[in-house]
Structures are given as C-alpha cells and as structure tokens.
Enzyme design. Structure first.
Site, PDB file in Angstrom:
ATOM      1  N   THR A  85       2.427  -1.324   0.314  1.00 18.51           N
ATOM      2  CA  THR A  85       3.212  -1.751   1.607  1.00 18.51           C
ATOM      3  C   THR A  85       3.446  -1.445   2.392  1.00 18.51           C
ATOM      4  O   THR A  85       4.261  -1.194   2.629  1.00 18.51           O
ATOM      5  CB  THR A  85       4.390  -2.781   1.090  1.00 18.51           C
ATOM      6  OG1 THR A  85       4.905  -2.278   0.062  1.00 18.51           O
ATOM      7  CG2 THR A  85       3.610  -3.742  -0.976  1.00 18.51           C
ATOM      8  N   GLU A 152       8.735  10.163  -6.613  1.00 19.31           N
ATOM      9  CA  GLU A 152       8.032  11.254  -6.717  1.00 19.31           C
ATOM     10  C   GLU A 152       8.411  12.930  -7.279  1.00 19.31           C
ATOM     11  O   GLU A 152       9.649  13.221  -6.772  1.00 19.31           O
ATOM     12  CB  GLU A 152       7.279  11.237  -5.301  1.00 19.31           C
ATOM     13  CG  GLU A 152       6.506  10.498  -5.182  1.00 19.31           C
ATOM     14  CD  GLU A 152       6.128   9.968  -3.036  1.00 19.31           C
ATOM     15  OE1 GLU A 152       5.690  11.246  -3.023  1.00 19.31           O
ATOM     16  OE2 GLU A 152       5.601   9.181  -3.118  1.00 19.31           O
ATOM     17  N   GLY A 261      12.401  10.526   4.737  1.00 22.66           N
ATOM     18  CA  GLY A 261      11.578  10.971   4.753  1.00 22.66           C
ATOM     19  C   GLY A 261      10.022   9.855   3.921  1.00 22.66           C
ATOM     20  O   GLY A 261      10.990   9.505   2.569  1.00 22.66           O
ATOM     21  N   CYS A 264       8.599   5.471   1.141  1.00 21.89           N
ATOM     22  CA  CYS A 264       9.410   4.628   0.536  1.00 21.89           C
ATOM     23  C   CYS A 264      10.198   4.173   1.814  1.00 21.89           C
ATOM     24  O   CYS A 264      10.445   3.012   2.373  1.00 21.89           O
ATOM     25  CB  CYS A 264       9.826   4.543  -0.553  1.00 21.89           C
ATOM     26  SG  CYS A 264       8.425   4.393  -2.001  1.00 21.89           S
TER      27      CYS A 264
HETATM   28  P1  NAD Z   1      -0.172   4.462  -2.536  1.00 19.94           P
HETATM   29  O1  NAD Z   1      -0.992   4.508  -0.662  1.00 19.94           O
HETATM   30  O2  NAD Z   1      -0.140   5.701  -2.962  1.00 19.94           O
HETATM   31  O3  NAD Z   1      -0.829   4.078  -3.394  1.00 19.94           O
HETATM   32  C1  NAD Z   1      -1.955   2.759  -2.880  1.00 19.94           C
HETATM   33  C2  NAD Z   1      -2.484   2.314  -3.840  1.00 19.94           C
HETATM   34  O4  NAD Z   1      -3.411   0.619  -3.551  1.00 19.94           O
HETATM   35  C3  NAD Z   1      -4.149   2.922  -3.110  1.00 19.94           C
HETATM   36  O5  NAD Z   1      -4.702   3.775  -3.613  1.00 19.94           O
HETATM   37  C4  NAD Z   1      -4.705   2.287  -2.338  1.00 19.94           C
HETATM   38  O6  NAD Z   1      -6.685   2.348  -2.635  1.00 19.94           O
HETATM   39  C5  NAD Z   1      -4.872   0.642  -3.661  1.00 19.94           C
HETATM   40  N1  NAD Z   1      -5.480  -0.618  -3.114  1.00 19.94           N
HETATM   41  C6  NAD Z   1      -4.863  -0.915  -1.947  1.00 19.94           C
HETATM   42  N2  NAD Z   1      -5.588  -2.055  -1.695  1.00 19.94           N
HETATM   43  C7  NAD Z   1      -6.627  -2.118  -2.648  1.00 19.94           C
HETATM   44  C8  NAD Z   1      -6.424  -3.305  -4.139  1.00 19.94           C
HETATM   45  N3  NAD Z   1      -6.703  -4.383  -2.861  1.00 19.94           N
HETATM   46  N4  NAD Z   1      -7.224  -3.656  -5.020  1.00 19.94           N
HETATM   47  C9  NAD Z   1      -6.546  -2.100  -5.646  1.00 19.94           C
HETATM   48  N5  NAD Z   1      -5.963  -1.181  -4.651  1.00 19.94           N
HETATM   49  C10 NAD Z   1      -5.658  -1.434  -3.531  1.00 19.94           C
HETATM   50  O7  NAD Z   1       1.317   4.085  -2.425  1.00 19.94           O
HETATM   51  P2  NAD Z   1       2.338   4.385  -3.591  1.00 19.94           P
HETATM   52  O8  NAD Z   1       3.364   5.564  -3.033  1.00 19.94           O
HETATM   53  O9  NAD Z   1       1.701   4.112  -5.027  1.00 19.94           O
HETATM   54  O10 NAD Z   1       2.999   3.511  -3.212  1.00 19.94           O
HETATM   55  C11 NAD Z   1       2.450   1.471  -4.188  1.00 19.94           C
HETATM   56  C12 NAD Z   1       4.372   0.581  -3.393  1.00 19.94           C
HETATM   57  O11 NAD Z   1       5.136   0.837  -4.577  1.00 19.94           O
HETATM   58  C13 NAD Z   1       4.594   0.563  -2.761  1.00 19.94           C
HETATM   59  O12 NAD Z   1       4.765  -0.573  -2.088  1.00 19.94           O
HETATM   60  C14 NAD Z   1       5.808   1.437  -2.467  1.00 19.94           C
HETATM   61  O13 NAD Z   1       7.218   0.825  -1.935  1.00 19.94           O
HETATM   62  C15 NAD Z   1       6.499   1.110  -3.720  1.00 19.94           C
HETATM   63  N6  NAD Z   1       6.967   2.127  -4.776  1.00 19.94           N
HETATM   64  C16 NAD Z   1       6.010   3.272  -4.319  1.00 19.94           C
HETATM   65  C17 NAD Z   1       7.045   4.544  -4.298  1.00 19.94           C
HETATM   66  C18 NAD Z   1       7.226   6.167  -4.387  1.00 19.94           C
HETATM   67  O14 NAD Z   1       7.579   7.053  -4.913  1.00 19.94           O
HETATM   68  N7  NAD Z   1       5.942   5.730  -4.025  1.00 19.94           N
HETATM   69  C19 NAD Z   1       8.202   4.124  -6.053  1.00 19.94           C
HETATM   70  C20 NAD Z   1       8.860   2.652  -6.133  1.00 19.94           C
HETATM   71  C21 NAD Z   1       8.577   1.925  -5.251  1.00 19.94           C
END
Ligand code: NAD
Length: 437
Positions: A85, A152, A261, A264
């Site tokens: 997102t 992370e 940074g 998130c």
């Molecule tokens: P990311 O970009 O690493 O991963 C997102 C994944 O979703 C990508 O691999 C992308 O290819 C896939 N994707 C997109 N559209 C898709 C679809 N239609 N069908 C299947 N897969 C699809 O992002 P992230 O860091 O994993 O974050 C994901 C969510 O989790 C975000 O909302 C983020 O705010 C939240 N979040 C992340 C963390 C973190 O530390 N990274 C922690 C808590 C919450």
C-alpha cells in the site's frame, strides 16, 4: 489449517513461511514471477535474517508452496492479504490499487465459510468497504483486519512471537467465527500468552497507523531536541539517556540522528494525514506534518554538515557513504535517509561512493546514477570525508586507526550517533554528529 498468503514481499513471504512453521499448510501467491521463482526454490528474494533458514526448514516438509496462479488458493480456509500500500505518486494518500486487484482476483476462488484477513496497512474505512463488497459478491465469506507490527530485521521472530495480536472483526456470529478461525491460525503464539485485542474494523486499522505515528513522533521529538542541542552546545545522546531513565518515557526510539525512512513510517503518517483530511479531522493529526518536516530536515542538515566540515564546499570532493538501506539488517531502500543524503551530495557536485553490506543491488536499481560499490574499502579509498548513515554492526565496530590508513582525510560524520567520539578524536579524526558538540 489451509492458508493462503496473497502478496509475498517483506511482510507476506515471512508470514507465509512462519505460518507453515506454525504447522499450517500454506500457499503463497504473488504477481511477481521472479519473487515466486526464488521462493519456490526455497530462496529468500530479499535480505531478512533467519528467512533463508526458515524457508529451507519448511520447504522440505511440503507445507509451503508458492505460485503466481491465484486459482491455487481454492481450498484454503483463511486468506491473508499482504500486498503493498505505497504512497500515491505526488500525493500523501495510500495507493490502494494492489489491495483492490488482490481482492478482485481472490473473490472468484472463495468458498462459503472462508475468512479473508487483511494484513496490509490501510486507511481507516478500507475494511468496511471490502466487507461490503464481499457481502455482495461472496456472501458466505467473512473479513477480518489483522494489522502486522513486524520489524524488518526481526521479521521472523516478530511473526512467530508477536508482542500482540489485533483482530478487527464484524459484529455478531460472523465476528465470533472469525475470532475462532484466527485463534486457530495463531494457536502457537497464543499458547505463549501473547496479548490479543479483539475489536472492530476501524479500531484495528487505526491501531496500526497510531502505533507508527507514535514511533515517528518519538524519533522526530528527539531529533527536534538535537536541533536545539546543535544551537546550544548540548549533547542529545546524554539528554536522551537522562530522559529515557524515566520509564514513562523510555529510552527506545530516542536515538537522535538521520531519522526514519523505509516502506512504512513515512508513507503511513502521510496516508494518515490524507485520510484524516477526507474525514474532516485533519486538525487531529496536523502535528504529523511537523514530525515529517523535522525528519526531512535531518537529511538536509547532514548534507550541510558535510559541507561545513569540508570547509564550505563539497564540489568535486570524494565522499564515502556507509549505508544505503533504510536501517541495518535489511536490504530495503524505500525512502532510505542514507540514500537520500547520498543523492543530494551527488547532485550538488560531490564525488560520492556508497556501500552497504546488503542493499547495493536494490540501491542500484533505484538510483542507477549513484556510484555504488560492493565493499567498504572501495567506498573509503581516497575519501576526504566518511559519512556513517546506516548503523550496520560492522560500521559501528570500525577501528579509527585502521580506517585512517585507507582514507585521504580524517573526517567522519556519525549520522546515527553510534561511534565513540572520544576514541575517534583521540585517533586524530574530526568527528561530528547530529545533535552533539
Ligand atoms: P512489498 O512491496 O515488499 O510486498 C508487496 C507484494 O505484493 C509484492 O511482492 C507485490 O508483487 C505483491 N502484489 C502486488 N499486487 C498483487 C496482487 N494483485 N496479487 C498478489 N500479489 C501482489 O511490501 P511489504 O513491505 O511486504 O508491505 C506490504 C504491506 O504490509 C504494506 O501495506 C505495508 O505497509 C505493510 N507492512 C509492512 C511491514 C514491513 O516491515 N515491510 C510491516 C508491517 C506492515
């Protein structure tokens, strides 16, 4: 349980592997073929400590598979939505198109009694919208919102042993059933007495952005104090120690430096401001604008400090930047303060070499114009100044006398306040840091 995980990025890949580790049968789905190919071979597509070992362990059991074919989620009882997102280009608001397309693709494969569980961080009100849609298009399916708090660098541990679980569920029988299904998913962590908060959708959605806003505020608070310390000759690290002894305040997240940074905190506080504006409640979170501004100012201040230490000009000066990831133990370069500083220095005419233990490939993809090098030695050779901008352990442990032999000028800027100024100065270095005399 049979579980699907849609979106296998930093959150989803770890979630999928951990769910398999907790004894479930898991299928991970992503639209990114390269990511799925790596995961299917048991390789982590990004750097996350413990993930390769975990993938190796669970891949052999047959409990975890990965695919790009959404049809393979059929038969799973619980479907976690873990897609990205990000911030919308040129706006503060969150881009919900990935959530929408994941739900579009998922709906045809759902069966009565299935539970869809949102884990992505979304603006408040999103879950209600998706629930309404499921009510029309898949009436036997329920929705829960179960925000994720993993960090992370500690993602595996945080997923297997979370400090709390939050379930946003609908009212009535559907809600009770959703809670029972989630309790079964999280039976492992719940057996360790993990606190569990059962609430409604908007509270669950707000918990996540409230937590991130609080953390961002704490970091920017100490960085605002650093600005005052710079004007007065005070030392922000001693100030943080002293106020941190008060357990109402606490020392964690009071490390002054280059600020936050990543994928998130920055986008989450901006999306929160945008959503509050839509709700007519913008005044409630107007302070976040200042939190964001304080954070961004630290990056500018770092560039200015480099210029100051280099006698007023950075043009043509060889500068070594240590760190490209937004934080240590990650290869994530989304909105990385270190990379931002490196880019600003390069744009202003400096000859910058950036290195990082894990994030060089990602940094190269994002900033092909930057000179990224694989090793510390290549980065620091002939450098007139060294900037420590991401506090990897190996940079914290640098020995002043050893580094002195590799560089052209003994100047170091400690962007994370992790080095010992006394030791560096004793070895002949000009040591400067944010918020310290
Ligand atoms: P990311 O970009 O690493 O991963 C997102 C994944 O979703 C990508 O691999 C992308 O290819 C896939 N994707 C997109 N559209 C898709 C679809 N239609 N069908 C299947 N897969 C699809 O992002 P992230 O860091 O994993 O974050 C994901 C969510 O989790 C975000 O909302 C983020 O705010 C939240 N979040 C992340 C963390 C973190 O530390 N990274 C922690 C808590 C919450």
């Amino acid at each position: 349980m049979k579980i699907s995980v849609i979106g296998c990025g930093y959150l989803g890949a770890v979630h999928a592997a951990c769910m398999a580790r907790l004894g479930h049968e898991v299928v991970g789905v992503d639209v990114d073929e390269a990511k799925i190919a790596a995961l299917a071979e048991g390789r982590a597509p990004f750097f996350e400590p413990g993930l390769p070992e975990l993938l190796g362990e669970v891949s052999g059991t047959g409990a975890l598979r990965f695919t790009t074919d959404m049809a393979e989620v059929a038969g799973s009882q619980v479907h976690f939505v873990c897609v990205g997102t990000p911030q919308r280009r040129g706006e503060y608001a969150a881009d919900l198109r990935y959530v929408e397309s994941a739900v579009d693709a998922l709906i045809p494969h759902l069966r009565d009694g299935d539970l869809v569980v949102g884990k992505s961080t979304v603006p408040v009100g999103t879950a209600a919208g998706i629930a309404e849609r499921l009510g029309r298009e898949a009436p036997g399916v329920s929705l829960a919102w179960n925000p994720e708090f993993l960090r992370e660098g500690f993602a595996v541990k945080d997923t297997l042993h979370p400090d709390r679980l939050v379930y946003g569920v609908p009212g009535g029988e559907a809600g009770e059933l959703a809670v029972a299904q989630l309790d079964e998913v999280y039976a492992g962590p719940l057996s360790e007495h993990t606190p569990r908060v059962v609430t409604d959708y908007p509270t669950a959605e707000l918990v996540k952005v409230a937590a991130n806003s609080f953390l961002a505020t704490k970091i920017s608070f100490i960085n605002a104090m650093a600005e005052l310390c710079e004007e007065t000759g005070a030392d922000v690290t001693r100030l943080a120690d002293a106020i941190g002894y008060d357990d109402r305040i606490g020392r964690k997240f009071l490390n002054a430096g280059l600020g936050f940074g990543g994928g998130c905190l920055p986008k989450d506080i901006r999306a929160f401001m945008a959503r509050a504006g839509e709700l007519g409640a913008d005044q409630a979170v107007a302070f976040l604008k200042e939190i964001d501004a304080i954070n961004t100012r630290r990056r500018v201040r770092m560039v200015d400090l480099a210029r100051e230490v280099l006698d007023g000009s950075i043009v043509g000066k060889r500068i070594a930047v240590l760190g490209a990831a937004f934080k240590p133990n990650s290869d994530d370069v989304r909105d990385s303060p270190a990379l931002d500083v490196a880019v600003q220095l390069a744009r202003q005419g400096a000859d910058v070499r950036v290195t990082d233990p894990e994030a060089v490939p990602n940094a190269r993809r994002l900033h092909p114009e930057l000179r990224l090098v694989e090793s510390l030695d290549e980065a620091v050779v002939d450098a007139e100044i060294v900037l420590l901008l991401t506090e990897w352990q190996e940079y914290r442990e640098l020995v002043p006398a050893e580094l002195a032999e590799k560089v052209a000028g003994l100047r170091i800027l400690d962007g994370r306040n992790v080095l010992d100024p006394v030791a560096w100065r004793a070895a002949g270095w000009t040591y400067r840091a944010l918020g310290r005399p």
